[in-house]
Design an enzyme around this catalytic site. Structure first.
Site, PDB file in Angstrom:
ATOM      1  N   SER A   1       0.857  -1.183   0.000  1.00 28.18           N
ATOM      2  CA  SER A   1       0.000   0.000   0.000  1.00 28.18           C
ATOM      3  C   SER A   1       0.893   1.233   0.000  1.00 28.18           C
ATOM      4  CB  SER A   1      -0.889   0.009   1.246  1.00 28.18           C
ATOM      5  OG  SER A   1      -1.553   1.251   1.398  1.00 28.18           O
TER       6      SER A   1
ATOM      7  N   TYR B   1      -3.538  -0.508  10.197  1.00 24.58           N
ATOM      8  CA  TYR B   1      -3.382  -0.981   8.823  1.00 24.58           C
ATOM      9  C   TYR B   1      -2.049  -0.523   8.252  1.00 24.58           C
ATOM     10  CZ  TYR B   1      -4.005  -1.244   3.766  1.00 24.58           C
ATOM     11  OH  TYR B   1      -3.824  -1.493   2.431  1.00 24.58           O
TER      12      TYR B   1
ATOM     13  N   LYS C   1       1.336  -2.754   6.908  1.00 22.30           N
ATOM     14  CA  LYS C   1       1.943  -2.655   5.587  1.00 22.30           C
ATOM     15  C   LYS C   1       3.405  -2.196   5.657  1.00 22.30           C
ATOM     16  CE  LYS C   1      -1.612  -4.065   3.264  1.00 22.30           C
ATOM     17  NZ  LYS C   1      -1.592  -5.351   2.527  1.00 22.30           N
TER      18      LYS C   1
END
Length: 257
Positions: free
Chosen positions: A153, A166, A170
């Site tokens: 991401s 999140y 990543k």
């Protein structure tokens, strides 16, 4: 393999074989379609069999490749190992693995109010699931000189105040992917990381009131098909070359900073 009516002692294939996790929708489903167009036989994995079968039936009708469905929870290491073992048993080879399964927490949730269950779910899928997938897939990928692709991401490179858990998962994945490339590369395995900016999919729909489909303008965002093309580009590199990292951002991405 589940419910396809064929046995493991059938003839193996000379076609390249790709395994995709999180393949029931969004980027995973788009990647399956893209790789099928390149002649790959496919093994599709996610937790929901009915959604996987819908993707598999469509691809089979349109592309004529063999598509197998294996419902799998990537947070279960034994299930992931069984997924890879079943793939190799059926096809006799594994040329590409796309570790796409992922999830996220609620947006803009204060850390001290974030349910621990959400934290553990993000870590289990994005971190543990990616590790289990790599761990199980490395041996057959060494044998084929294949490619392992992680779905990262843009938040793997920049802080995210709206989704810090999140983003942290990543960032971990990015460090793992590059470190693993150093280990696996000498054995002939290419390890690639694809970092898209926001994609209008239903990602993390189980935890978010508004999905990216509703939140992002499709005319101004990177599409799932765009990401699938980037994944296919990484997989298509011939040895000794490898795409170690590919950033796929909307053109105005840095305006927000």
């Amino acid at each position: 393999m589940t419910g396809d009516g064929e046995t493991a002692d059938e003839d193996t294939t000379d076609d390249p074989v790709a395994l995709i996790t999180g393949a029931s929708r969004g980027i995973g489903a788009a990647t399956a379609t893209r790789l099928a167009s390149d002649g790959y036989d496919l093994v599709l994995a996610s937790r929901t069999e009915s959604d996987l079968r819908a993707v598999a039936d469509r691809i089979t009708a349109e592309r004529g490749v063999e598509v197998r469905v294996v419902p799998t929870d990537v947070t279960d290491p034994a299930a992931v190992q069984s997924l890879v073992d079943a793939t190799v048993e059926r096809f006799g080879r594994l040329d590409a693995v796309v570790a796409n399964a992922g999830t996220g927490e609620q947006r803009n949730q204060p850390i001290d109010d974030l349910p621990l269950a959400e934290y553990h779910a993000v870590r289990a899928t994005n971190v543990d699931g990616a590790f289990y997938t790599a761990r199980a897939a490395l041996e057959p990928l060494r044998e084929s000189g294949g490619t392992l692709v992680f779905l990262g991401s843009f938040k793997a490179k920049y802080p995210s105040t709206s989704t810090p858990v999140y983003a942290a998962s990543k960032w971990w994945l990015r460090g793992f992917a590059h470190s693993l490339a150093g280990r696996a590369g000498p054995d002939g395995v290419a390890v690639s990381l694809i970092n898209p900016s926001g994609v209008p999919t239903e990602f993390a729909r189980e935890r978010r009131e508004t999905t990216n489909v509703e939140r992002l303008d499709p005319d101004e965002a990177i599409s799932a098909d765009d990401v699938a093309d980037a994944i296919a580009t990484a997989i298509g590199q011939d040895a000794p070359g490898a795409i170690t990292e590919l950033d796929l951002f909307r053109r105005d991405i840095h305006e927000r900073f």
